[in-house]
Design an enzyme around this catalytic site. Structure first.
Site, mmCIF file in Angstrom:
data_model
loop_
_atom_site.group_PDB
_atom_site.id
_atom_site.type_symbol
_atom_site.label_atom_id
_atom_site.label_comp_id
_atom_site.label_asym_id
_atom_site.label_seq_id
_atom_site.Cartn_x
_atom_site.Cartn_y
_atom_site.Cartn_z
ATOM 1 N N CYS A 76 0.951 -1.289 -0.058
ATOM 2 C CA CYS A 76 0.190 -0.021 0.207
ATOM 3 C C CYS A 76 0.686 1.214 0.009
ATOM 4 O O CYS A 76 1.704 1.404 0.612
ATOM 5 C CB CYS A 76 -0.652 -0.050 1.230
ATOM 6 S SG CYS A 76 -1.961 1.553 1.246
ATOM 7 N N CYS A 82 -0.340 6.056 7.312
ATOM 8 C CA CYS A 82 -1.729 5.653 7.750
ATOM 9 C C CYS A 82 -1.614 4.773 8.802
ATOM 10 O O CYS A 82 -0.620 3.786 9.140
ATOM 11 C CB CYS A 82 -2.330 4.890 6.510
ATOM 12 S SG CYS A 82 -4.107 4.118 6.834
ATOM 13 N N GLN A 316 -19.982 -8.320 11.623
ATOM 14 C CA GLN A 316 -18.539 -8.267 11.417
ATOM 15 C C GLN A 316 -18.064 -7.977 10.216
ATOM 16 O O GLN A 316 -18.542 -8.007 9.270
ATOM 17 C CB GLN A 316 -18.076 -9.988 11.669
ATOM 18 C CG GLN A 316 -18.357 -10.535 12.869
ATOM 19 C CD GLN A 316 -17.110 -10.191 13.888
ATOM 20 O OE1 GLN A 316 -16.186 -9.391 13.374
ATOM 21 N NE2 GLN A 316 -17.388 -10.434 15.214
ATOM 22 N N TYR A 360 -24.478 -10.308 24.612
ATOM 23 C CA TYR A 360 -23.966 -9.366 23.671
ATOM 24 C C TYR A 360 -24.237 -9.865 22.201
ATOM 25 O O TYR A 360 -23.371 -9.740 21.531
ATOM 26 C CB TYR A 360 -22.548 -9.226 23.737
ATOM 27 C CG TYR A 360 -22.262 -9.127 25.193
ATOM 28 C CD1 TYR A 360 -21.970 -7.446 25.886
ATOM 29 C CD2 TYR A 360 -21.682 -10.301 26.172
ATOM 30 C CE1 TYR A 360 -21.727 -7.431 27.245
ATOM 31 C CE2 TYR A 360 -21.460 -10.035 27.539
ATOM 32 C CZ TYR A 360 -21.423 -8.555 28.112
ATOM 33 O OH TYR A 360 -21.028 -8.612 29.207
ATOM 34 N N ASP A 430 -20.032 -12.861 23.488
ATOM 35 C CA ASP A 430 -19.332 -12.202 22.483
ATOM 36 C C ASP A 430 -19.241 -10.699 23.031
ATOM 37 O O ASP A 430 -19.830 -9.875 22.257
ATOM 38 C CB ASP A 430 -19.752 -12.439 21.011
ATOM 39 C CG ASP A 430 -18.699 -11.586 20.007
ATOM 40 O OD1 ASP A 430 -17.626 -11.347 20.425
ATOM 41 O OD2 ASP A 430 -19.207 -11.644 18.969
ATOM 42 N N CYS A 457 -12.713 -10.453 20.993
ATOM 43 C CA CYS A 457 -11.832 -9.669 19.995
ATOM 44 C C CYS A 457 -10.913 -9.016 20.894
ATOM 45 O O CYS A 457 -9.867 -8.269 20.311
ATOM 46 C CB CYS A 457 -12.560 -8.379 19.358
ATOM 47 S SG CYS A 457 -13.471 -7.262 20.540
#
Length: 499
Positions: A76, A82, A316, A360, A430, A457
């Protein structure tokens, strides 16, 4: 008289030895840890220290003497500036190895519970163009690198559409091409920018809270649909009689003309929506969103299911990998029900189908995904709009054994709630990155489900919660899943069973 600060040192010929949190690497200098962004273990570099504390330093690379043998060429053009995709300089197999190690380190160091052998991490089906949603900010001033700031020939106050830069909240890094999503999103974003510049549309000034073009959200789905949401900041006339018709004023007319141009140029967009956000932040959960063209939603596909996704819906962002993540959760929840060590614990099962609580639940993706293997699935989520989507998703798919509740989980999931709706055989949870509230964990321990499937996560907060659950539950399976290639982020699924 103020004392002059000592200049921070330059460290020469330092070997980067390991990875650290947040995508950084680290080196050790005189028994002090030095955190370094963008480097790779094996690099030999000169470092300019930017921050120095008693036990650690933060530094940036100012010269490479040797490049690591594991380093690869980033693909990239925005890499290194970034803030995303910080691991592009690592081959993907090396990224997976580091993520597997990250999960192991956090579960052992923080959790301190007995662990089985981990399953090998599931790599992402796609490593480029894997996302289904990107959010681009708009600003009247683009972010400039240190070299660009020194270039007197370069115009400084140029508007931009792109990503926010850490430490420069009111400036945007302009993005020409992002590899995270199907290339059509680049065409759409670049055309929005071209049109806005050509027609002198104003870009948002976050400090002054003025400017028309504020934010652009682009989503797509496996069904081939595209959604575009424009976030504007219209001028509000002082005259109350004109406030109701502000879309008829100059700002409003410019916004409508922009959307018509984009609708004409990109017929692939099936849901073109817009809003006028007068708040100080860009969140849209409490905003009224209007339809300019098409529908107020798109449909996502997973296995034999359809999921309605609106502009406020959580889904997701890696669609194909989400299927594998949820498949692991389903396997952990239902596998081997006939081979239980103590079948009497499931004496209430009807046709080997357990009662499942999905905590959740969001828009009910997991709840609906596992519903056909369950007697009933009870989903709980604190966002009311998400629960309405969950109910609709059950209706769309003809699923009748789900029940959804909106509210703070620690307030809803009580002993009385469980007495009314039944003790869960399986709990799937979750939670957000912060993990589960301690009160929720206490209620789970009192409910005593036979299995807990914990999707996370953030393995660090997952490890903390596993320690709290350890008094009654053992960890049976650990399955890391990579949802975000080229980033240090990793999902992890853990199966716990009663001791």
């Amino acid at each position: 008289m103020t004392r002059k600060k000592k200049p921070l040192p330059i460290l020469e010929h330092i070997e980067i030895t390991d990875f650290a949190a947040e995508g950084k690497s680290l080196a050790r200098v005189n028994d002090m840890v030095v955190f370094v962004p963008w480097a790779v273990p094996g690099d030999v570099v000169d470092l300019q220290v930017r921050r120095k504390k008693h036990s650690f330093m933060e530094a940036e690379v100012i010269r490479y003497h040797e490049y690591s043998k594991v380093r690869t060429e980033p693909f990239c053009q925005h890499f290194g500036v970034c803030g995303g995709c910080k691991w592009q300089q690592l081959p993907y197999d090396a990224q997976l190895k580091m993520k597997q190690q990250q999960v192991y380190d956090q579960l052992t160091r923080i959790g301190k519970v007995e662990l089985p052998e981990f399953r090998p991490i599931l790599g992402s089906v796609k490593t480029r163009e894997y996302r289904n949603k990107l959010d681009f900010g708009c600003a009247n001033k683009r972010w400039l690198t240190s070299l660009e700031l020194k270039d007197d020939s370069l115009e400084k106050n140029v508007p931009a559409i792109g990503f926010h830069i850490t430490g420069a909240f009111d400036k945007i890094l302009p993005i020409e091409k992002c590899w995270l999503m199907d290339d059509l999103h680049n065409e759409i974003r670049n055309e929005v920018y071209r049109y806005a510049i050509e027609h002198n549309l104003s870009f948002f000034d976050l400090r002054q809270q003025v400017g028309l073009l504020r934010d652009v959200i682009i989503r797509n789905s496996a069904s081939g649909e595209w959604m575009l949401v424009f976030q504007f900041h219209l001028y509000i006339p002082e005259d109350p009689d004109n406030q109701k018709n502000r879309w008829q004023n100059e700002d409003g007319q410019q916004a409508l003309a922009l959307m018509q141009h984009i609708a004409d140029k990109f017929p692939q967009i099936t849901s073109l929506m817009y809003l006028d956000n007068q708040k100080c932040n860009d969140t849209i959960g409490d905003q009224d969103i209007l339809v300019f063209k098409g529908h107020d939603h798109i449909f996502e596909l997973m296995e034999n299911l359809k999921f309605k996704v609106g502009p406020k819906s959580f889904y997701q962002t890696n669609t194909e990998q989400a299927y594998h993540l949820y498949s692991v959760a389903r396997e952990f929840a239902f596998a081997d029900l006939n081979d239980l060590k103590d079948p009497k614990d499931f004496k209430d099962l009807k046709d080997n189908k357990p009662l499942v609580y999905d905590l959740y639940t969001g828009t009910g993706t997991i709840a609906n995904f596992v519903a056909r293997q369950a007697r009933k699935v009870i989903g709980i989520e604190y966002v009311p709009e998400a629960i309405e989507d969950a109910k609709i998703n059950s209706q769309i798919n003809g699923i009748e054994n789900t029940l959804f509740f909106a509210g703070d989980i620690k307030d809803i999931l009580t002993d009385e709630f469980i007495a009314e709706h039944g003790r869960p055989d399986v709990i799937i949870t979750d939670p957000p990155r912060a993990g589960m509230h301690p009160d929720v964990i206490k209620t789970i321990l009192r409910a005593q489900p036979q299995r807990i499937v914990y999707v996370s996560c953030n393995p660090a907060t997952q490890a903390r919660d596993l320690q709290l659950l350890d008094e009654q539950y053992r960890v049976e399976e650990v399955q890391p899943v990579d949802m975000f290639p080229h980033t240090p982020h990793v999902e992890n699924v853990v199966l716990l069973t009663k001791k």
